[in-house]
Design a protein around this motif. Structure first.
Motif, PDB file in Angstrom:
ATOM      1  N   GLU A  38     -12.655  27.637  21.173  1.00  0.00           N
ATOM      2  CA  GLU A  38     -11.664  26.720  21.911  1.00  0.00           C
ATOM      3  C   GLU A  38     -12.398  26.436  23.260  1.00  0.00           C
ATOM      4  O   GLU A  38     -12.471  25.437  23.808  1.00  0.00           O
ATOM      5  CB  GLU A  38     -10.342  27.650  22.381  1.00  0.00           C
ATOM      6  CG  GLU A  38      -9.375  27.281  23.263  1.00  0.00           C
ATOM      7  CD  GLU A  38      -8.217  28.045  23.642  1.00  0.00           C
ATOM      8  OE1 GLU A  38      -7.034  27.555  23.317  1.00  0.00           O
ATOM      9  OE2 GLU A  38      -8.485  29.163  23.719  1.00  0.00           O
ATOM     10  N   SER A  39     -12.914  27.486  23.896  1.00  0.00           N
ATOM     11  CA  SER A  39     -13.819  27.210  25.134  1.00  0.00           C
ATOM     12  C   SER A  39     -15.082  26.438  24.908  1.00  0.00           C
ATOM     13  O   SER A  39     -15.230  25.442  25.812  1.00  0.00           O
ATOM     14  CB  SER A  39     -14.412  28.719  25.351  1.00  0.00           C
ATOM     15  OG  SER A  39     -13.388  29.456  26.015  1.00  0.00           O
ATOM     16  N   PHE A  40     -15.592  26.393  23.720  1.00  0.00           N
ATOM     17  CA  PHE A  40     -16.705  25.465  23.375  1.00  0.00           C
ATOM     18  C   PHE A  40     -16.204  24.071  23.589  1.00  0.00           C
ATOM     19  O   PHE A  40     -16.772  23.201  24.062  1.00  0.00           O
ATOM     20  CB  PHE A  40     -17.398  25.856  21.985  1.00  0.00           C
ATOM     21  CG  PHE A  40     -18.511  24.959  21.585  1.00  0.00           C
ATOM     22  CD1 PHE A  40     -19.585  24.959  22.017  1.00  0.00           C
ATOM     23  CD2 PHE A  40     -18.188  24.014  20.721  1.00  0.00           C
ATOM     24  CE1 PHE A  40     -20.549  23.978  21.854  1.00  0.00           C
ATOM     25  CE2 PHE A  40     -19.192  22.912  20.346  1.00  0.00           C
ATOM     26  CZ  PHE A  40     -20.412  22.981  20.833  1.00  0.00           C
ATOM     27  N   GLY A  72     -11.955  33.251  28.904  1.00  0.00           N
ATOM     28  CA  GLY A  72     -13.324  33.094  29.091  1.00  0.00           C
ATOM     29  C   GLY A  72     -13.244  32.724  30.864  1.00  0.00           C
ATOM     30  O   GLY A  72     -12.521  32.977  31.588  1.00  0.00           O
ATOM     31  N   ASN A  73     -14.108  31.558  31.013  1.00  0.00           N
ATOM     32  CA  ASN A  73     -14.082  30.989  32.176  1.00  0.00           C
ATOM     33  C   ASN A  73     -13.267  29.500  32.208  1.00  0.00           C
ATOM     34  O   ASN A  73     -13.580  28.630  33.068  1.00  0.00           O
ATOM     35  CB  ASN A  73     -15.753  30.535  32.474  1.00  0.00           C
ATOM     36  CG  ASN A  73     -16.023  30.208  33.906  1.00  0.00           C
ATOM     37  OD1 ASN A  73     -15.232  30.667  34.859  1.00  0.00           O
ATOM     38  ND2 ASN A  73     -16.888  29.298  34.190  1.00  0.00           N
ATOM     39  N   ASN A  74     -12.348  29.239  31.486  1.00  0.00           N
ATOM     40  CA  ASN A  74     -11.902  28.023  30.943  1.00  0.00           C
ATOM     41  C   ASN A  74     -11.135  27.487  32.088  1.00  0.00           C
ATOM     42  O   ASN A  74     -11.258  26.171  32.364  1.00  0.00           O
ATOM     43  CB  ASN A  74     -10.645  28.349  29.808  1.00  0.00           C
ATOM     44  CG  ASN A  74     -11.424  28.461  28.531  1.00  0.00           C
ATOM     45  OD1 ASN A  74     -12.656  28.338  28.340  1.00  0.00           O
ATOM     46  ND2 ASN A  74     -10.594  28.746  27.520  1.00  0.00           N
ATOM     47  N   ALA A 107      -3.872  18.037  26.595  1.00  0.00           N
ATOM     48  CA  ALA A 107      -2.889  18.947  26.576  1.00  0.00           C
ATOM     49  C   ALA A 107      -3.558  20.169  26.082  1.00  0.00           C
ATOM     50  O   ALA A 107      -4.304  20.374  24.790  1.00  0.00           O
ATOM     51  CB  ALA A 107      -1.946  18.716  25.509  1.00  0.00           C
ATOM     52  N   LEU A 108      -3.852  21.417  26.983  1.00  0.00           N
ATOM     53  CA  LEU A 108      -4.301  22.740  26.429  1.00  0.00           C
ATOM     54  C   LEU A 108      -3.450  23.359  25.415  1.00  0.00           C
ATOM     55  O   LEU A 108      -2.505  23.071  25.623  1.00  0.00           O
ATOM     56  CB  LEU A 108      -4.660  23.499  27.695  1.00  0.00           C
ATOM     57  CG  LEU A 108      -5.623  22.721  28.825  1.00  0.00           C
ATOM     58  CD1 LEU A 108      -5.892  23.656  30.004  1.00  0.00           C
ATOM     59  CD2 LEU A 108      -6.818  22.320  28.176  1.00  0.00           C
ATOM     60  N   THR A 151      -5.568  20.053  18.332  1.00  0.00           N
ATOM     61  CA  THR A 151      -5.753  19.136  17.264  1.00  0.00           C
ATOM     62  C   THR A 151      -7.031  18.725  17.334  1.00  0.00           C
ATOM     63  O   THR A 151      -7.807  18.511  16.077  1.00  0.00           O
ATOM     64  CB  THR A 151      -4.890  17.652  17.622  1.00  0.00           C
ATOM     65  OG1 THR A 151      -3.626  18.090  17.718  1.00  0.00           O
ATOM     66  CG2 THR A 151      -5.042  16.793  16.734  1.00  0.00           C
ATOM     67  N   TYR A 152      -7.665  18.493  18.451  1.00  0.00           N
ATOM     68  CA  TYR A 152      -9.255  18.521  18.461  1.00  0.00           C
ATOM     69  C   TYR A 152      -9.974  19.425  18.013  1.00  0.00           C
ATOM     70  O   TYR A 152     -10.828  19.426  17.280  1.00  0.00           O
ATOM     71  CB  TYR A 152      -9.597  18.239  20.061  1.00  0.00           C
ATOM     72  CG  TYR A 152     -11.154  17.882  20.150  1.00  0.00           C
ATOM     73  CD1 TYR A 152     -11.303  16.610  20.226  1.00  0.00           C
ATOM     74  CD2 TYR A 152     -12.130  18.710  20.692  1.00  0.00           C
ATOM     75  CE1 TYR A 152     -12.717  16.213  20.460  1.00  0.00           C
ATOM     76  CE2 TYR A 152     -13.268  18.397  20.996  1.00  0.00           C
ATOM     77  CZ  TYR A 152     -13.629  17.300  20.781  1.00  0.00           C
ATOM     78  OH  TYR A 152     -14.799  16.631  21.089  1.00  0.00           O
ATOM     79  N   ILE A 153      -9.654  20.709  18.220  1.00  0.00           N
ATOM     80  CA  ILE A 153     -10.344  21.859  17.491  1.00  0.00           C
ATOM     81  C   ILE A 153      -9.694  21.599  15.824  1.00  0.00           C
ATOM     82  O   ILE A 153     -11.052  22.135  15.104  1.00  0.00           O
ATOM     83  CB  ILE A 153      -9.631  23.112  18.034  1.00  0.00           C
ATOM     84  CG1 ILE A 153     -10.139  23.508  19.405  1.00  0.00           C
ATOM     85  CG2 ILE A 153     -10.285  24.471  17.040  1.00  0.00           C
ATOM     86  CD1 ILE A 153      -9.432  24.508  19.973  1.00  0.00           C
ATOM     87  N   GLU A 154      -8.702  21.608  15.198  1.00  0.00           N
ATOM     88  CA  GLU A 154      -8.672  21.416  14.124  1.00  0.00           C
ATOM     89  C   GLU A 154      -9.488  20.230  13.544  1.00  0.00           C
ATOM     90  O   GLU A 154     -10.061  20.621  12.174  1.00  0.00           O
ATOM     91  CB  GLU A 154      -7.088  21.277  13.914  1.00  0.00           C
ATOM     92  CG  GLU A 154      -6.397  22.272  13.905  1.00  0.00           C
ATOM     93  CD  GLU A 154      -4.647  21.859  13.880  1.00  0.00           C
ATOM     94  OE1 GLU A 154      -3.958  22.927  13.832  1.00  0.00           O
ATOM     95  OE2 GLU A 154      -4.400  20.858  13.976  1.00  0.00           O
TER      96      GLU A 154
END
Length: 172
Positions: A59-61, A85-87, A76-77, A33-36
């Motif tokens: 997503e990583s950013f 990545g290095n997530n 919630a991931l 949701t944050y990404i959206e």
């Protein structure tokens, strides 16, 4: 306190996260949701127009952006977030309160059949191929998911029982 929930899509991270945040009086953040909100479009649209690689970079950013926040929250991931990545290393460095919500493939299949259309990674799969797809993904992702500090077997647990398990672990 930062609490991070991870697990395969459909494992209830958002539902459990909202309930846990309310109980702990913390902000709840759903990474998807944050990404959206930040990208001003849906995850499905990002996948359709820009592809998975673009999505995973964003997503990583945004995960890193959230983990740098001073405030406490329940996060919630996305199902694939820990695997790219290095997530997972970033998550592990930011808190010791990471929970893998683990389900057997059959349970995940039953849960995801109900919402397949809204899930970009599985929307084009035939129903009869879904469980094999989930098994393969879980096998590939297990190494990342099991880096969580706590693993909770979710099959047959109610929301209340899941919350109680997490609260007991948080109090240690």
């Amino acid at each position: 306190m930062k609490i991070i929930l991870l697990g395969y899509m459909g494992s209830g991270k958002s539902t459990l996260g909202k309930a846990l945040a309310q109980r702990k009086n913390l902000q709840f953040i759903d990474l998807d949701t944050y990404i959206e909100e930040k990208e001003n479009t849906s995850i499905k649209e990002i996948f359709d127009t820009k592809g998975e690689i673009y999505f995973r970079k964003k997503e990583s950013f945004y995960l890193n952006e959230l983990l740098l926040f001073e405030k406490d929250f329940v996060l919630a991931l996305g199902g694939g977030t820990p695997c790219f990545g290095n997530n997972m290393n970033l998550v592990s460095k930011s808190t010791k309160n990471t929970f893998y919500l683990k389900y057997i493939p059959k349970s995940l299949t039953e849960r995801l059949l109900l919402e397949k259309k809204s899930r970009p990674l599985i929307s084009d799969l035939k129903d009869e191929d879904l469980e094999d797809f989930i098994r393969k993904h879980l096998f590939e992702r297990n190494t990342f998911y099991t880096k969580a500090n706590y693993i909770i077997t979710m099959d047959n647990l109610s929301l209340e029982e899941s919350l109680e398990k997490i609260e007991v672990l948080l109090n240690y």
